[in-house]
Scaffold this active site. Structure first.
Site, PDB file in Angstrom:
ATOM      1  N   ASP A 204      37.127  53.940  39.894  1.00 33.19           N
ATOM      2  CA  ASP A 204      35.727  53.532  40.031  1.00 33.19           C
ATOM      3  C   ASP A 204      35.048  54.131  41.263  1.00 33.19           C
ATOM      4  O   ASP A 204      33.820  54.110  41.352  1.00 33.19           O
ATOM      5  CB  ASP A 204      35.642  52.003  40.132  1.00 33.19           C
ATOM      6  CG  ASP A 204      36.191  51.304  38.910  1.00 33.19           C
ATOM      7  OD1 ASP A 204      35.854  51.738  37.795  1.00 33.19           O
ATOM      8  OD2 ASP A 204      36.950  50.338  39.070  1.00 33.19           O
TER       9      ASP A 204
ATOM     10  N   ASP B 213      36.910  48.155  40.958  1.00 30.97           N
ATOM     11  CA  ASP B 213      37.963  47.776  41.897  1.00 30.97           C
ATOM     12  C   ASP B 213      39.017  48.852  42.045  1.00 30.97           C
ATOM     13  O   ASP B 213      39.740  48.886  43.019  1.00 30.97           O
ATOM     14  CB  ASP B 213      38.632  46.477  41.443  1.00 30.97           C
ATOM     15  CG  ASP B 213      39.281  46.615  40.067  1.00 30.97           C
ATOM     16  OD1 ASP B 213      38.984  47.593  39.374  1.00 30.97           O
ATOM     17  OD2 ASP B 213      40.080  45.735  39.693  1.00 30.97           O
TER      18      ASP B 213
ATOM     19  N   ASP C  14      32.466  46.767  35.405  1.00 26.92           N
ATOM     20  CA  ASP C  14      33.800  46.841  34.837  1.00 26.92           C
ATOM     21  C   ASP C  14      34.057  45.536  34.081  1.00 26.92           C
ATOM     22  O   ASP C  14      33.343  44.545  34.271  1.00 26.92           O
ATOM     23  CB  ASP C  14      34.807  47.020  35.984  1.00 26.92           C
ATOM     24  CG  ASP C  14      36.209  47.313  35.490  1.00 26.92           C
ATOM     25  OD1 ASP C  14      36.346  47.768  34.341  1.00 26.92           O
ATOM     26  OD2 ASP C  14      37.163  47.072  36.246  1.00 26.92           O
TER      27      ASP C  14
END
Length: 901
Positions: free
Chosen positions: A645, A641, A340
């Site tokens: 995800d 996070d 990410d």
């Protein structure tokens, strides 16, 4: 109980598209009332019918299941069989010894994994425990679990959205949706219906469960609760994915099966051969058991478990918390890391980097909410106190603002909209501070106006309007510009320069805001159309979530280690590409979520082979990317996070969640947590994982070499018509005690210098290559032949011969352990004392062997007798070539290598 939108009511819009329906229709369809909310009676009825507003997260693993899975390894099952056979033939001591090792191995694994589970539970946060709701016309504070569809919820700055809401009233309302969509910039909300096919991140008439109000006020009607929210849908998707086995688990399973088959084959073959040669069947059965025990390295499961448990402690020092022991090796085997952007590659702290002024652009140093930094122009420090236009811009940014920046013992933090917090920090760098002058009026930001205005009193009894907003909107409202300390008319050249400035900032991934102000009369009508005109342009700021300073070096190390890094983010393509360039991440192409949706698997596989950046992705896109990489044979690490995800985290070979800001759904799905939320810690984890896998390979080779020597010695002795050279209890002593301790110390070997310059191991490569098997056979043959030689020198005294062979093999194995510290570098190069634990283990095990030879209690247990100095001298002479020859070969190899350089 099901938890959903009430099915008996007509669903507004197609497929429950509340975001695309007018507010009045949504309220009517949900049988609610915008002013009074539901009655307590109706709310109680709906709660009984549709259940609590809670996520049905996957049940926590029970302690006995965590304990039970420690005994399912193939090698452990072989030990169970060996213990059972030993018990059947009356060798109770051997059986109890093996069972003790099994229990030790299982206990160590259980303690480590259970501690990790408890540590993760301590990190997880509860999801919005309270909510303010209208019931019977009164505002009440209730448990968020009691919310039902149709409830009217009130939200303000800092509140976590407790359910999926259709917004019915907003005042300067913005929401941080990064946990759900990955969008780093908070989203301005509206009550206006949006297009039905709008992506989740663009449904501005909705507020989603688990997101956070970063500015303003709002009211919304609950349209979905529990597992039927977007948050719940992703949690459900996550739980449907099975737990992936790690590469080490698969490799050890293969090794266990191979050793099991070898144990059966070798013992059966020799036993049958002896029986056909005229030996007693019972004697040959005992010989077969001895060979089976010799083939299986009984200490291996315990050594692997202890080494990985110690490795987990080393990982914690690198800010990595592992949930399962085997993940230690898996991260070291990673070939691709999908990461990410927000908060992992970047700081997740918006920062003003550039400011366009008519008198010349300036830049601000520093990053995040820490006001340490200064103003520069062309790389040289600038005295901001002499820059009237700069101070005016920073003052407007400070006053046209609802955020707060503060400091505590952990550092600087922000409350409110991150973009507004960045403006406050910029003002602090010029030593400006907010005043206590109350706002006279405010015209709030919304998606149509794209600007915000705050009107304040001045010290001269006048008024000033501070305006900030999208540059293309604010510029149209300006007729003058502040140039240095002079206000002059705005001309076409000024407009062209300003437009070029904000376009250049936007192209580099920065979010742009124009700031303006207007002096007003004290008696002027405070109406939008009267105030927001004839503005004086102060300048344009460029704001970005800056990269973490340690990330470029970590990416460079990853490339050197042969690990590809892919950025997969919910942020805008321009921002993702800009950050990729800043941190040195190669980006041949940028693909959006829409691009991914329109690509076939073959097209996406081709794109994945390039240096690609993926933006505006959904959970389904991330899952698809991970699946395609795995199908191509990659070992995939996935960071994240947010709730969005979680499915990909669980699908990946190594799911990596953030320990500080990660949602509980993401943490539950992950295999490991970063306690500092830092990408660089992943690369540190990779290095530690590689070191541990290297060491696992080293002690597996060492143990199998020892076992090969035992098998060759026993088998050749029998084939030559002699008695049993080594007794089963002596073999167990070597495999579990002397070899086990040395192997464990070998597992603490420091990392080799070139560790992070190697390419990752091929995912399907076995734990032992063909070359390594040849090496094991070579060393094992010397051990076996040397042991047979020692036995035959004293064959006229069986007990003495067996003691010399037994002790000789132990000494040979202790010498041999130094050969496996490195297969290429001689001892002086790697440092003779660089692994003091190994030296201590060798001395200790040799001491144990001396005790086995001379202590009466151990003599009886191990069937040994005392040795003289002559026998010890012969043993040492036989062992010497095992050290000298390999060291000589390593020196030759090193010389050739240096000659080529």
């Amino acid at each position: 109980m099901k938890q959903s939108v009430i099915p008996s009511l007509t669903t507004p819009g197609k497929n429950g598209s509340y975001h695309a329906s007018p507010v009045e229709l949504v309220i009517r369809q949900l049988d609610s009332n915008a002013l009074h909310g539901l009655s307590e009676t109706e709310a109680t009825r709906r709660l009984a019918e549709y259940g609590a507003n809670k996520l049905e997260l996957q049940a926590k693993t029970r302690w006995y299941l965590v304990l039970g899975r420690q005994f399912t390894d193939a090698l452990v099952l072989i030990l169970f069989v060996a213990a059972a056979v030993s018990l059947l033939i009356g060798e109770v001591a051997d059986a109890l010894t093996i069972l003790a090792i099994i229990i030790l191995n299982g206990g160590l694994g259980f303690i480590q994994e259970w501690r990790a589970e408890r540590a993760i539970e301590a990190l997880q946060r509860m999801l919005s425990p309270r909510a303010r709701v209208l019931r019977d016309g009164h505002l009440k504070d209730i448990d968020a679990g009691e919310l039902v569809p149709g409830d009217i919820v009130v939200l303000e700055l800092g509140d976590q959205v407790p359910a999926d809401l259709r917004l019915i009233e907003v005042v300067n309302f913005r929401v941080d949706e990064s946990a759900l969509t990955g969008e780093s910039v908070s989203v301005a909300k509206t009550i206006t219906a949006v297009a039905e096919d709008s992506p989740l991140a663009e449904r501005r008439s909705m507020a989603w469960m688990g997101t956070v109000a970063s500015n303003g006020l709002a009211r919304g009607v609950v349209i979905a609760t529990g597992m039927h929210t977007e948050f719940g849908r992703i949690a459900d998707m996550t739980q449907a994915i099975g737990q992936e086995t790690t590469p080490l688990q698969r490799k050890l399973l293969g090794l266990g099966k191979l050793l099991g088959l070898l144990a059966i084959a070798v013992s059966a073959l020799i036993a049958v051969f002896g029986w056909l040669s005229g030996k007693a069947l019972i004697d040959m059965f005992l010989v077969g058991i001895s060979l089976a025990v010799a083939v299986v390295p009984e200490g291996l499961p315990a050594v692997v478990t202890i080494t990985m448990a110690l490795g987990i402690r080393a990982m914690v020092r690198r800010n990595v918390l592992l949930r399962r022991l085997q993940v230690t090796e898996a991260i070291g085997a990673a070939t691709v890391i999908c990461t990410d952007k927000t908060g992992t590659l970047t700081k997740n702290e918006m920062t003003v980097q550039q400011i366009y002024l008519a008198s010349g652009s300036v830049s601000l140093t520093g990053s995040g909410y820490d006001p340490a930094g200064h103003v520069e122009r062309d790389g040289q420090p600038l005295d901001y106190r002499r820059q009237t236009d700069l101070l005016a811009l920073l003052e407007t940014g400070l006053h046209c603002n609802h955020a707060e920046v503060y400091r505590d013992k952990e550092g600087w933090h922000a409350v409110g909209d991150p973009t507004e917090a960045a403006l406050i920090t910029a003002a602090y760098k010029a030593w400006l501070a907010p005043d206590d002058v109350p706002d006279m009026a405010e015209f709030s930001f919304d998606s149509k106006r794209k600007r915000m205005t705050v009107i304040e009193k001045t010290s001269k009894d006048g008024l000033v309007a501070h305006v900030k907003g999208a540059p293309e909107v604010v510029l149209e409202l300006c007729d003058s510009i502040l140039d240095g300390d002079v206000v002059r008319p705005l001309n076409e050249q000024d407009l062209s320069r300003a437009k070029a400035a904000y376009r250049q900032m936007a192209a580099s991934g920065q979010r742009t805001l124009a700031l303006a102000r207007r002096q007003l009369r004290a008696d002027q009508a405070l109406q939008i159309e009267e105030v927001e005109q004839q503005l004086t342009l102060l300048g344009i700021v460029g704001i970005i979530d800056p990269p973490r300073p340690e990330v470029p070096a970590a990416l460079k190390m990853a490339r050197a280690a042969g690990i590809r890094v892919l950025m997969i983010t919910g942020d805008a393509p321009e921002t993702a590409l800009a950050i990729a360039r800043m941190i040195g991440l190669p980006a041949e192409l940028v693909l959006s979520g829409n691009d991914l949706s329109n690509m076939t698997d073959a097209e996406l596989e081709k794109a994945l082979g390039k240096a690609a950046v993926f933006a505006r992705t959904t959970p389904e896109h991330k899952m698809r990317i991970v699946s395609l990489l795995q199908s191509a044979g990659e070992i995939v690490g996935m960071t994240g996070d947010g709730v969005n995800d979680a499915p990909a985290l669980k699908k990946a070979d190594i799911g990596i969640a953030m320990g500080k800001r990660g949602t509980d759904v993401a943490q539950s799905a992950a295999d490991m947590l970063l306690t500092d939320d830092n990408f660089a810690s992943i690369i540190g984890g990779v290095e530690e994982g590689r070191r541990q896998y290297d060491n696992i390979q080293k002690f597996v080779r060492y143990l199998l070499t020892s076992n090969t020597g035992e098998v060759i010695a026993i088998a050749l002795g029998l084939l030559l018509g002699g008695p049993l050279i080594l007794l089963p209890v002596q073999i167990l002593w070597m495999n579990l005690v002397t070899d086990g301790l040395s192997a464990l110390a070998l597992g603490l070997e420091p990392a080799e210098p070139n560790l992070m310059q190697r390419q990752p191991l091929k995912p399907r490569e076995p734990i032992l290559s063909r070359r390594q098997l040849y090496l094991i056979l070579l060393y094992g043959s010397y051990l076996g032949l040397a042991t047979l030689f020692l036995f035959n020198r004293f064959a006229d005294n069986l007990v003495l011969a067996q003691t010399v062979a037994f002790t000789g093999l132990v000494v040979l194995e202790k010498v041999n352990v130094f050969n496996f510290r490195s297969l290429r570098d001689p001892l002086p190069k790697i440092g003779f004392f660089s692994n003091p634990w190994l030296l201590l283990a060798v001395l200790f095990t040799l001491g144990l062997q001396i005790a086995a030879v001379y202590l009466p209690v151990l003599q009886r247990a191990l069937h040994t007798t005392a040795l003289t100095w002559a026998e010890w001298r012969l043993i040492l002479l036989v062992a010497l070539p095992l050290f000298i020859v390999p060291e000589g070969i390593k020196w030759l190899y090193l010389g050739q290598k240096q000659g080529k350089q």
